[in-house]
Scaffold this active site. Sequence first.
Site, PDB file in Angstrom:
ATOM      1  N   HIS A 193       0.852  -1.190   0.000  1.00  0.00           N
ATOM      2  CA  HIS A 193       0.000   0.000   0.000  1.00  0.00           C
ATOM      3  C   HIS A 193       0.891   1.245   0.000  1.00  0.00           C
ATOM      4  CE1 HIS A 193      -3.306  -2.592   2.093  1.00  0.00           C
ATOM      5  NE2 HIS A 193      -3.350  -2.714   0.780  1.00  0.00           N
TER       6      HIS A 193
ATOM      7  N   HIS B 144     -12.503 -10.369  -3.204  1.00  0.00           N
ATOM      8  CA  HIS B 144     -12.070  -8.982  -2.972  1.00  0.00           C
ATOM      9  C   HIS B 144     -11.353  -8.527  -4.245  1.00  0.00           C
ATOM     10  CE1 HIS B 144     -10.184  -5.602  -0.967  1.00  0.00           C
ATOM     11  NE2 HIS B 144      -9.084  -6.208  -0.585  1.00  0.00           N
TER      12      HIS B 144
ATOM     13  N   GLU C 293      -9.003  -6.229  -4.663  1.00  0.00           N
ATOM     14  CA  GLU C 293      -7.674  -5.616  -4.572  1.00  0.00           C
ATOM     15  C   GLU C 293      -6.672  -6.472  -5.340  1.00  0.00           C
ATOM     16  OE1 GLU C 293      -6.573  -4.479  -0.589  1.00  0.00           O
ATOM     17  OE2 GLU C 293      -4.975  -3.169  -1.333  1.00  0.00           O
TER      18      GLU C 293
ATOM     19  N   ASP D 257      -3.685  -7.512  -5.009  1.00  0.00           N
ATOM     20  CA  ASP D 257      -2.831  -8.567  -4.450  1.00  0.00           C
ATOM     21  C   ASP D 257      -3.540  -9.923  -4.511  1.00  0.00           C
ATOM     22  OD1 ASP D 257      -4.535  -7.399  -2.557  1.00  0.00           O
ATOM     23  OD2 ASP D 257      -3.287  -7.970  -0.861  1.00  0.00           O
TER      24      ASP D 257
ATOM     25  N   HIS E 163     -12.001  -5.295   4.029  1.00  0.00           N
ATOM     26  CA  HIS E 163     -11.762  -3.892   4.292  1.00  0.00           C
ATOM     27  C   HIS E 163     -12.101  -2.982   3.111  1.00  0.00           C
ATOM     28  CE1 HIS E 163      -7.617  -3.541   2.260  1.00  0.00           C
ATOM     29  NE2 HIS E 163      -8.081  -4.716   1.977  1.00  0.00           N
TER      30      HIS E 163
ATOM     31  N   ASP F  97      -9.013 -11.000   3.320  1.00  0.00           N
ATOM     32  CA  ASP F  97      -8.019 -10.255   4.095  1.00  0.00           C
ATOM     33  C   ASP F  97      -8.243 -10.307   5.617  1.00  0.00           C
ATOM     34  OD1 ASP F  97      -6.203  -9.387   2.189  1.00  0.00           O
ATOM     35  OD2 ASP F  97      -7.408  -7.652   1.632  1.00  0.00           O
TER      36      ASP F  97
ATOM     37  N   TYR G 101      -1.131  -6.316  11.537  1.00  0.00           N
ATOM     38  CA  TYR G 101      -2.071  -6.362  10.417  1.00  0.00           C
ATOM     39  C   TYR G 101      -3.413  -5.758  10.815  1.00  0.00           C
ATOM     40  CZ  TYR G 101      -4.446  -8.575   6.421  1.00  0.00           C
ATOM     41  OH  TYR G 101      -5.154  -8.817   5.278  1.00  0.00           O
TER      42      TYR G 101
ATOM     43  N   HIS H 229      -3.682 -13.847   3.453  1.00  0.00           N
ATOM     44  CA  HIS H 229      -2.257 -13.586   3.696  1.00  0.00           C
ATOM     45  C   HIS H 229      -1.816 -14.388   4.917  1.00  0.00           C
ATOM     46  CE1 HIS H 229      -2.109 -10.121   0.997  1.00  0.00           C
ATOM     47  NE2 HIS H 229      -3.206  -9.666   1.560  1.00  0.00           N
TER      48      HIS H 229
HETATM   49 FE   LIG Z   1      -7.149  -6.019   0.603  1.00  0.00          FE
HETATM   50 FE   LIG Z   2      -4.758  -8.498   0.723  1.00  0.00          FE
END
Ligand SMILES: [Fe+2]
Ligand SMILES: [Fe+2]
Length: 402
Positions: free
Chosen positions: A23, A79, A81, A83, A145, A164, A192, A225
Amino acid sequence: MAVPIAENVYWVGAVDWEVRHFHGYSYHTHRGTSYNAYLVVDERVALIDTVMRGFEDEMLRRIAEVVDPARIDYVVANHGELDHAGAIPAVMARAPHAILVHSKRAADSLGKYLPDGWKRQVVGTGDTLPLGRKTLTFLEAPMLHWPDSMFTYIPEDKLLLPNDAFGQHLASSERFADQVDPAVLWDEARKYFANILTPFSKLILRKVEEVQQMGLEIATIAPSHGVVWRENPMQIVEQYVRWARGEAGAKALVVYETMWGSTAEMAHAVAEGIASAGVKVRVFPVPQTDHTTVVGELLEAKGIVVGSPTHNRRMLLNVAALMEDLIGLRPVNKIGAAFGSHGWSGGAVPLIEQRLKEAGIEVVQEGLALTWWPTPEERAQAVAWGRAFGERILESLSRRAE
Ligand SMILES: [Fe+2]
Ligand SMILES: [Fe+2]
Ligand SMILES: Cc1cc2nc3c(=O)[nH]c(=O)nc-3n(C[C@H](O)[C@H](O)[C@H](O)COP(=O)(O)O)c2cc1C
């Protein structure tokens, strides 16, 4: 190697040993991370999440150990995002009849990054996707998130895939929480939560309640993760509840930046004072300590005192950056105060106080602003000021306990 995490469910993700920031530079990934994708092999085959772009070959190699990637029927994107969604194009290219499954809100986040033209299926809370003997069940988790965030649950395996949530930025050869050093595991889980999930604390409490009311049985939690929680998986859920409530101990952080050492001298005196009240204290100079660590340490501390000399009527830059981070995160139930040295006009201390308030941190005592190098008397004053802060911590903890 693909690693089984339940019967016919495999971890097929990628380990990123090298990544040190995430990020932008807002998250320092001290121990790397992993991008966890999970393959469910049944009459139909589903891939739950993918990996970061650049790691697609590693993932596809692991998938191919179990099934031909062309057999994948569903690619579930919990999600949008990158990653986790970054390798979707690579998978879709190898799985010609796959359907991309995602939440309604992911149409925005995914749609703006990824090329279109794939078969898609939008799912919401309670929707199911039968695979044969197993069923994928979906639970939307907006703002945990991102607006698009969703959990996948497999009732037959009591397996929760919350993306996440409950993750850790931790690269490891081990895949399960019970295989890694607990101190490392909890350090990363805490960091985290503190750095990513703190702003959503209220939503987390509501989501946990919702899951409890739904009566979902959970034997394994496999986040996107880090490592998988299989032994007593509810320990991380219970810990999230404590963190989200802002439960903290008799601990304070002293965070400061300095030009010529006066503010450092004050920081040490203040820390001595806090400790003399019977409160644990940790002193962190910035930027020598990155803000990811400071924010992680703050999660279980009741208070933070922030120090900066005045520099061109303002606070120094790294303290300002930390305050900006705290304003976004809004840590829960914390108390704070400001200190610093200046030469003539001053200015840093009231500005820090203003920032603490903006971050939702209750400023419990008047700031300590001294000039130039502290005299022995002023040093003693800083010790007393620290002690008073330590006492405020003990008071507010005993008030909460009542
Ligand atoms: Fe994320
Ligand atoms: Fe993530
Ligand atoms: C580049 C620079 C800018 C400064 N600007 C201010 C200022 O605007 N107002 C002020 O009161 N002091 C100012 N000072 C004085 C410092 O605040 C003072 O030297 C203080 O004791 C430094 O604390 P430190 O030893 O923790 O760095 C400035 C000092 C420097 C080197």
